[in-house]
Write an enzyme that holds these catalytic residues in place. Structure first.
Site, PDB file in Angstrom:
ATOM      1  N   GLU A  60      -2.452  18.208  -2.722  1.00 50.53           N
ATOM      2  CA  GLU A  60      -2.553  17.514  -4.012  1.00 50.53           C
ATOM      3  C   GLU A  60      -1.268  17.748  -4.790  1.00 50.53           C
ATOM      4  O   GLU A  60      -0.818  18.894  -4.917  1.00 50.53           O
ATOM      5  CB  GLU A  60      -3.700  18.079  -4.850  1.00 50.53           C
ATOM      6  CG  GLU A  60      -5.078  17.659  -4.398  1.00 50.53           C
ATOM      7  CD  GLU A  60      -6.173  18.290  -5.263  1.00 50.53           C
ATOM      8  OE1 GLU A  60      -7.324  18.241  -4.838  1.00 50.53           O
ATOM      9  OE2 GLU A  60      -5.856  18.838  -6.342  1.00 50.53           O
ATOM     10  N   ASP A  71      -7.138  21.212 -17.972  1.00 48.54           N
ATOM     11  CA  ASP A  71      -6.464  22.295 -17.267  1.00 48.54           C
ATOM     12  C   ASP A  71      -6.333  23.536 -18.129  1.00 48.54           C
ATOM     13  O   ASP A  71      -6.147  23.465 -19.343  1.00 48.54           O
ATOM     14  CB  ASP A  71      -5.082  21.840 -16.809  1.00 48.54           C
ATOM     15  CG  ASP A  71      -5.178  20.948 -15.577  1.00 48.54           C
ATOM     16  OD1 ASP A  71      -5.667  21.437 -14.550  1.00 48.54           O
ATOM     17  OD2 ASP A  71      -4.790  19.767 -15.669  1.00 48.54           O
TER      18      ASP A  71
END
Lengths: 285, 404
Positions: A60, A71
């Site tokens: 990824e 995040d």
């Protein structure tokens, strides 16, 4: 030459091929996450190129964004480091293209937030990503209700739209998500942002079992896996374990306060990925 | 000229879209919760008991209705349009923010949530949230940019006195955008017991609609009050726009009155040409942030840019999606006022009317000062005095070269 070759490679569906291979090898996969151009374009490319040979089964690549709302601190900082180099989607795609010159089997998944993609243009993004050799896309803030305007273009270019599922996804909610999903399903193992809590093995086991009642797609689990031991424990219950923040933390440690880089940075990152792979690969009996 | 429509007041659609704008752009972890909030809000909307409880709180706790005040000395000074102020600064907690907080806290309690989080820029929404949490005995955590904490110290202290925990956000520009990011991260981590009480008419559906509905009491009252005072509708209405909650509250009840001209005043900061501003519509382009598609300040790669305004409450690089749509439709005119113009308006209003306007409201007044002189005396102009300026005295003093 390359256009025809790449078209054939695309039709092969690298993601499906990779999960088929893992099944044959009787082991779960390791999915690694790094943000594009973190800490510099050069070191990022070294890390990316080295990943397959140390055991990353799928990769990824984070598209950096100024406001990564899902995040935790590690990936927020990695986005900021990448943005210091004015990293744009075109740069991310160029890196994938370069990677594809030597590596044609390892699937590449771009992961990010919708605004940079929307700003680039959903259709143009899908076309250019396909040409670069991208296999799938995860857009954190694009739930199935809003994803149609991107999914239509990804499908037209033989790419997968990979959706996240979460501990909060009920049996009523899962079909809504899975109806649109392809490639694999990503299970977010914690209720929280990336890298801030540890996945609970038993909860993951139950959640993956529940997911399997709704889908035949492979299931990758991430958001709360930091060590080879955790990767092994979680990998036992799914098709692939995703590690991001822990890798990104090693990159952060290699960047001095003055911006000076540890010269062995990419080596250290790849050594860690190797240890993760060793953990994951022994997960299935 | 705006395209003729039957109504501008039916949005959002069932998926939370106002035309191209709005929507629900959130991480999947939050989707079930967002859908729960929508269900709970829809149930409240149809419940007369909810309406009665909110009306009681608005009347006896917040002090509604707020007066509609004829600003005679300001009118005489400007020598044109007849200027009215809608006195939202007289509400409990000193701004329009309480209207939304009272509504949402009732929704949150119906959902059984025990912990409330909120973001704040100027601190007005933080104070209003801390206030309703104190009133109902709920835990309260406020996220506030470190830069805003520095320039809005009185409000930070008020929140702490009210029992809220104020968490400083050092990331990014350390202002409202970053506070909202942190609040969203908190919510993802605490979905089960926590309610996110968003303060502006932005964010994922149903927030823009819900906040608008709770703030529309401003415009509803203006209709009634101006009818009593003048026997007719206003000719123009003016409000400052950051995220846009006070503005949509004033505007929404008038959207279908074609003869009422509507002006939203964006913060031009040091001037649009300098790039240091917070004018998302004038100086931005469509994008996706914080759960909705709307106009944003962003660079050529789609990275969000830092906003600048002397007013902490306008210092945000986006705007509520209904405003984006109203701009797109041409129904509302989005105009500008700079830091300097707002400062001048702040001083003039204080001296002429004995009212210290919030720096946010001073932006609207700056537009009134520009527009009113060339309008006829029979032109009725209503400006939303969205908040009081006590919180801004340190900022204003600093800008005027004085230290307190």
């Amino acid at each position: 030459m390359s256009a025809a070759v790449k078209f054939d490679a695309r039709m092969d569906d690298r993601i499906a091929a990779r999960f088929a291979l893992l099944k044959k090898k009787n082991r779960p996969g390791l999915v690694t996450f790094v943000t594009a151009n973190d800490p510099t374009p050069e070191v990022f490319r070294e890390i990316l190129e080295g990943m397959p040979s140390v055991g990353a089964d799928l990769i990824e690549i984070g598209i950096p964004f100024s406001d990564p709302m899902a995040d935790g601190p590690a990936i927020q900082l990695s986005s900021q480091r990448a943005l210091k180099h004015k990293t744009k989607i075109a740069d991310v795609l160029a890196a994938v293209k370069a990677f594809r010159e030597t590596e044609i089997d390892t699937p590449i998944i771009l992961m990010g937030y919708y605004n940079p993609i929307y700003h680039y243009g959903a259709q143009e993004f899908a076309q250019d990503a396909a040409v670069a050799g991208v296999d799938g896309v995860i857009v954190v803030d694009l739930p199935p209700e809003e994803a149609g305007e991107l999914t239509v273009h990804l499908r037209a270019n033989n790419m997968h739209m990979i959706f996240l599922t979460a501990p909060t996804s009920s049996d009523q909610r899962l079909p809504v998500i899975l109806k649109e999903a392809s490639g694999f399903v990503y299970y977010v193992s914690i209720t929280g942002v990336t890298g801030t809590a540890t996945a609970d093995e038993n909860a993951v086991k139950d959640a993956v079992a529940r997911l399997r009642r709704h889908t035949g797609l492979p299931v990758a689990v991430g958001f709360g896996i930091r060590t080879p031991e955790q990767a092994r424990a979680i990998g036992a219950h799914c098709d692939a374990a995703v590690v991001g923040s822990a890798i990104v933390d090693i990159i952060a440690q290699g960047v001095g306060k003055d911006g000076a880089l540890d010269r062995r940075l990419s080596v250290k990152v790849l050594e860690f990925v190797k240890s993760l792979a060793t953990g994951v690969h022994g997960a299935w009996p | 000229m705006a395209e003729a429509r039957n109504t501008y007041r039916t949005g959002a659609d069932e998926n939370g879209h106002f035309g191209l704008f709005g929507g629900r752009y959130v991480a999947e972890t939050l989707m079930p919760l967002i859908l729960d909030v929508e269900r709970a809000y829809n149930a409240c909307r149809e419940d007369p008991k909810f309406a009665a409880q909110l009306k009681d709180l608005n009347t006896h706790y917040a002090g509604r209705p707020s007066p509609l005040y004829y600003a005679a000395r300001m009118t005489a000074h400007l020598g044109g349009a007849k200027v009215y102020f809608k006195r939202e600064e007289l509400n409990h907690t000193g701004s329009h923010k309480i209207n939304n907080c009272l509504g949402q806290i009732l929704v949150a309690m119906r959902m059984g949530k025990k912990r409330i989080i909120a973001e704040t820029g100027a601190g007005q929404h933080g104070v209003a949230t801390a206030t309703v949490c104190a009133r109902f005995g709920l835990q309260c955590v406020i996220y506030m940019g470190a830069k805003d904490i520095e320039r809005q110290k009185p409000n930070v202290f008020r929140m702490r006195m009210l029992g809220a925990e104020v968490r400083a956000v050092e990331k990014g520009a350390a202002t409202l955008k970053d506070a909202m990011n942190e609040a969203l991260r908190d919510w993802v981590a605490n979905v089960r017991d926590t309610y996110y009480l968003i303060g502006t008419a932005a964010g994922p559906h149903p927030y823009p609609t819900m906040v608008r509905d709770f703030q529309s009491i401003i415009g509803d009252e203006v209709r009634t009050q101006l009818h009593e005072a003048e026997g007719r509708l206003p000719d123009s209405i003016v409000a400052p726009v950051g995220g846009g909650s006070n503005a949509i509250g004033l505007f929404h009840p008038f959207l279908d009155d074609a003869d009422v001209k509507i002006y939203g005043v964006e913060a031009a900061g040091r001037g649009i040409a300098t790039g240091e501003h917070a004018a998302s519509i004038t100086g931005g382009s469509p994008g996706v942030l914080h759960g909705n598609r709307t106009y944003l300040l962003q660079d050529e790669g789609g990275q969000i840019q830092d906003a600048h305004s002397i007013s902490a409450g306008l210092d945000y690089p986006g705007i509520g999606p209904e405003h984006a749509w109203l701009h797109f439709q041409g129904r509302v005119n989005y105009v500008l006022a700079t830091d300097d113009e707002a400062l001048a308006a702040f001083q003039l209003c204080s001296k002429l009317e004995g009212i210290l306007p919030a720096l946010e409201s001073a932006h609207a007044l700056a537009y009134v000062m520009r527009a009113a002189p060339s309008l006829p005396a029979k032109h009725l102009m209503v400006m939303n005095m969205s908040g009081r300026g006590d919180k801004d005295v340190f900022t204003v003093a600093h800008a005027l070269g004085e230290s307190l």
